[in-house]
Design an enzyme around this catalytic site. Structure first.
Site, PDB file in Angstrom:
ATOM      1  N   CYS A 117      23.346  48.467  15.540  1.00 35.93           N
ATOM      2  CA  CYS A 117      24.583  48.108  14.861  1.00 35.93           C
ATOM      3  C   CYS A 117      25.398  49.307  14.380  1.00 35.93           C
ATOM      4  O   CYS A 117      26.549  49.147  13.973  1.00 35.93           O
ATOM      5  CB  CYS A 117      24.278  47.179  13.693  1.00 35.93           C
ATOM      6  SG  CYS A 117      23.563  45.608  14.232  1.00 35.93           S
ATOM      7  N   VAL A 118      24.810  50.491  14.420  1.00 39.27           N
ATOM      8  CA  VAL A 118      25.572  51.714  14.126  1.00 39.27           C
ATOM      9  C   VAL A 118      25.952  52.428  15.420  1.00 39.27           C
ATOM     10  O   VAL A 118      27.112  52.803  15.611  1.00 39.27           O
ATOM     11  CB  VAL A 118      24.785  52.665  13.204  1.00 39.27           C
ATOM     12  CG1 VAL A 118      25.565  53.954  12.970  1.00 39.27           C
ATOM     13  CG2 VAL A 118      24.495  51.982  11.862  1.00 39.27           C
TER      14      VAL A 118
END
Length: 218
Positions: A121-122
């Protein structure tokens, strides 16, 4: 690939150019966080958020499937009580037009990201945003992965894509830049005292010394 300067003064962060996105600091992600001590990530993330507020840096909160993964950290929500996190179905934050539109609406090109997990998600939004011309910085100690290897490999992959890894207190230092910027010194000192650990204690001492005339020395 990010188009900004990689060296020189222009490579450093300023509050006026920065926008911060905090991604998926939720119970489900914390339950499988093994690259860092979870309490440290909580501390650093909240400290980063509080600093963004001190420096008037626009901050976007986002969650993924919060009805199953849980609401964002209460301590983080408390920093921005008026803001409802953008709740996504996309794993890749940058594929959600609401998030991208919110970032673009600020007119700022230095995009600072932190979130869980680093490898998914990063990394996904960081790599995509870098490819769209943003100068992307990832706060590695306000992020974390399912293992140390997962976090480390994600950071290496992002660096290859032109993303800059940075720690949360380094962000604060670049935003402050000059102790003559008195407007933010008091707020920064409070953030450091609450979240800076031994560095916070040392910072409080330093501000005490800066405020003490030399003639008052014992």
């Amino acid at each position: 690939m990010s188009t900004g300067d990689k060296t020189g003064l222009g490579a450093l962060l300023t509050p006026e150019e920065s926008v911060l996105a905090l991604i998926d600091h939720q119970p489900f992600q914390f339950a499988n966080l093994h690259s860092h001590e979870p309490t440290m990530v909580v501390n650093n993330t909240v400290g980063l958020a509080e600093a963004a507020k001190v420096f008037d840096v626009p901050t976007i909160l986002t969650t993924v499937l919060e009805e199953r993964g849980g609401l964002i950290l209460p301590a983080l929500q408390e920093v921005f009580p008026e803001q409802k996190p953008i709740n996504r179905t996309f794993i890749n934050t940058w594929q959600d037009e609401r998030v991208v539109d919110a970032v673009r609406a600020t007119g700022r090109r230095k995009l600072i990201l932190a979130g869980l997990w680093t490898e998914i998600c990063v990394a996904m939004p960081a790599i995509q945003a870098a490819g769209e011309g943003f100068e992307v910085f990832v706060v590695t100690d306000a992020s974390g992965g399912v293992s140390k290897e997962a976090h480390d490999m994600a950071v290496r992959r992002m660096v290859q894509a032109g993303v800059v890894p940075i720690t949360w207190m380094a962000v604060l230092g670049e935003w402050q830049r000059d102790w003559a910027r008195e407007k933010t010194v008091a707020g920064l000192a409070e953030v450091q005292a609450r979240h800076g650990g031994a560095s916070g204690v040392a910072f409080a001492w330093e501000t005490q010394l800066l405020a003490t005339p030399a003639g008052n020395a014992a």
